[in-house]
Design an enzyme around this catalytic site. Structure first.
Site, PDB file in Angstrom:
ATOM      1  N   ASN A 137      -5.209  -0.173  -6.992  1.00  0.00           N
ATOM      2  CA  ASN A 137      -4.053   0.521  -7.576  1.00  0.00           C
ATOM      3  C   ASN A 137      -2.880  -0.449  -7.489  1.00  0.00           C
ATOM      4  OD1 ASN A 137      -1.883   2.131  -8.217  1.00  0.00           O
ATOM      5  ND2 ASN A 137      -1.998   3.405  -6.367  1.00  0.00           N
ATOM      6  N   LYS A 151       0.011  -0.127  -8.699  1.00  0.00           N
ATOM      7  CA  LYS A 151       1.330   0.523  -8.682  1.00  0.00           C
ATOM      8  C   LYS A 151       2.248  -0.181  -9.684  1.00  0.00           C
ATOM      9  CE  LYS A 151       0.330   1.961  -4.043  1.00  0.00           C
ATOM     10  NZ  LYS A 151       0.793   2.447  -2.762  1.00  0.00           N
ATOM     11  N   HIS A 178      -1.267  10.972  -7.245  1.00  0.00           N
ATOM     12  CA  HIS A 178      -0.993  10.046  -6.137  1.00  0.00           C
ATOM     13  C   HIS A 178       0.222  10.567  -5.364  1.00  0.00           C
ATOM     14  CE1 HIS A 178       0.196   6.471  -3.940  1.00  0.00           C
ATOM     15  NE2 HIS A 178      -1.035   6.029  -4.116  1.00  0.00           N
ATOM     16  N   GLU A 207       2.737   9.167  -4.235  1.00  0.00           N
ATOM     17  CA  GLU A 207       4.037   8.657  -4.695  1.00  0.00           C
ATOM     18  C   GLU A 207       4.521   9.451  -5.904  1.00  0.00           C
ATOM     19  OE1 GLU A 207       2.809   4.572  -4.936  1.00  0.00           O
ATOM     20  OE2 GLU A 207       2.702   4.509  -2.760  1.00  0.00           O
ATOM     21  N   GLU A 240      -6.154  10.146   0.752  1.00  0.00           N
ATOM     22  CA  GLU A 240      -5.154   9.148   1.136  1.00  0.00           C
ATOM     23  C   GLU A 240      -4.103   9.779   2.046  1.00  0.00           C
ATOM     24  OE1 GLU A 240      -5.021   5.626  -1.794  1.00  0.00           O
ATOM     25  OE2 GLU A 240      -3.574   7.111  -2.456  1.00  0.00           O
ATOM     26  N   GLY A 250       0.506   1.886   2.657  1.00  0.00           N
ATOM     27  CA  GLY A 250       1.484   0.804   2.675  1.00  0.00           C
ATOM     28  C   GLY A 250       2.101   0.552   4.042  1.00  0.00           C
ATOM     29  N   SER A 262      -3.864   1.555   3.463  1.00  0.00           N
ATOM     30  CA  SER A 262      -3.963   0.309   4.240  1.00  0.00           C
ATOM     31  C   SER A 262      -5.394  -0.198   4.397  1.00  0.00           C
ATOM     32  CB  SER A 262      -3.286   0.464   5.602  1.00  0.00           C
ATOM     33  OG  SER A 262      -1.892   0.679   5.431  1.00  0.00           O
TER      34      SER A 262
HETATM   35  P1  PGA Z   1      -2.107   0.685   0.300  1.00  0.00           P
HETATM   36  O1  PGA Z   1      -1.961   1.788  -0.879  1.00  0.00           O
HETATM   37  O2  PGA Z   1      -3.529   0.173   0.226  1.00  0.00           O
HETATM   38  O3  PGA Z   1      -1.083  -0.352  -0.022  1.00  0.00           O
HETATM   39  O4  PGA Z   1      -1.861   1.398   1.584  1.00  0.00           O
HETATM   40  C1  PGA Z   1      -3.002   2.686  -1.184  1.00  0.00           C
HETATM   41  C2  PGA Z   1      -2.605   3.594  -2.321  1.00  0.00           C
HETATM   42  O5  PGA Z   1      -1.437   4.003  -2.395  1.00  0.00           O
HETATM   43  O6  PGA Z   1      -3.440   3.929  -3.190  1.00  0.00           O
END
Ligand code: PGA
Length: 241
Positions: A9, A11, A96, A98, A165, A171, A204
């Site tokens: 992803n 983003k 997601h 976010e 998630e 992140g 992560s």
């Molecule tokens: P990350 O993000 O691997 O940077 O923690 C995962 C995601 O948001 O899908």
């Protein structure tokens, strides 16, 4: 048989030129990737075309990061299923954290987007997961159950991927214990009518924890943010042992 699905992803990262550079480094690393692993890149809308044109028959599948529920209309800033399938998109991330956190996405709009994705023949990757506060209050499992129940109303479970998630792990470098993620994913599976829906872990995921994560029996793959931006680290993830 449950499919293994390894998805990046991106983003809001990478211009078209940067995506081409990524592909140059990443494509050769797929030569040794065992068969039966689905590799997906979910990229910004502006990168879809350039990636699609540069896949050269590789096994990478193209994914987007959102889709609107209407087929077209006055929805400034949104994108339709047909606009995605026209450029070769097969998968789309929906719900997601976010999007839920910063853009007011609710279980109701997530459900509408899931329906639209399936109507257009796209396979949705539905994201669910709890905040740190919800986890500390012991509410994680109830919250995830509620998301699954409400998001999946009238959704065809034969064309679906789910990603667990935990928001506190996204992140932050703070991964959920592999065994704990396995437990939650087992619970999610017990709520489904189709036990073969691939369920990923995300939050992560890195080259140094991928082998342990993929060794868990309930975990069918990963959704990777930061570590999918560099060809070497995403290659190590896709080629986990
Ligand atoms: P990350 O993000 O691997 O940077 O923690 C995962 C995601 O948001 O899908």
């Amino acid at each position: 048989m449950r499919k293994i699905v390894l998805a990046g992803n991106w983003k809001m990262f990478k211009t078209q030129a940067e995506s081409e550079d990524f592909l140059k480094g990443f494509l050769p690393t797929l030569e040794d990737t065992p068969f039966g692993r689905e590799v997906i890149l979910c990229v910004p809308f502006t990168d879809l075309n350039v990636i699609s044109r540069n896949l050269h028959g590789s096994r990478i599948q193209l994914g987007a990061q959102n889709v609107h529920w209407a087929d077209n209309g006055a929805y400034t800033g949104e994108i339709s299923g047909e606009m995605l399938t026209e450029v070769g998109v097969r998968y789309v991330i929906i719900g997601h954290s976010e999007r839920r956190q910063y853009f007011g996405e609710t279980d109701e709009t997530v459900n509408l987007r899931l329906r639209a994705a399936q109507r257009h023949g796209l396979t949705p990757i539905l994201c669910v997961g709890e905040t740190k506060q919800q986890r500390d209050a012991g509410e994680a499992e109830a919250l995830i159950s509620k998301q699954i129940k409400e998001d999946l109303v009238d959704i065809d479970q034969s064309n679906l991927i789910i990603a667990y998630e935990p928001i506190w792990a996204i992140g932050t470098g703070d991964t959920c214990e592999a065994k704990e993620a396995n437990h939650i994913i087992g619970n999610i599976r017990s709520q489904l009518t189709n036990p073969d829906v691939p369920i990923q872990y995300g939050g992560s995921v890195k080259p140094n924890n991928i082998d342990e994560i993929m060794a868990q029996p309930e975990i069918d793959g990963v959704l990777v943010g930061g570590a999918s931006l560099e060809p070497e680290s995403f290659a190590r993830i896709v080629n986990y042992q």
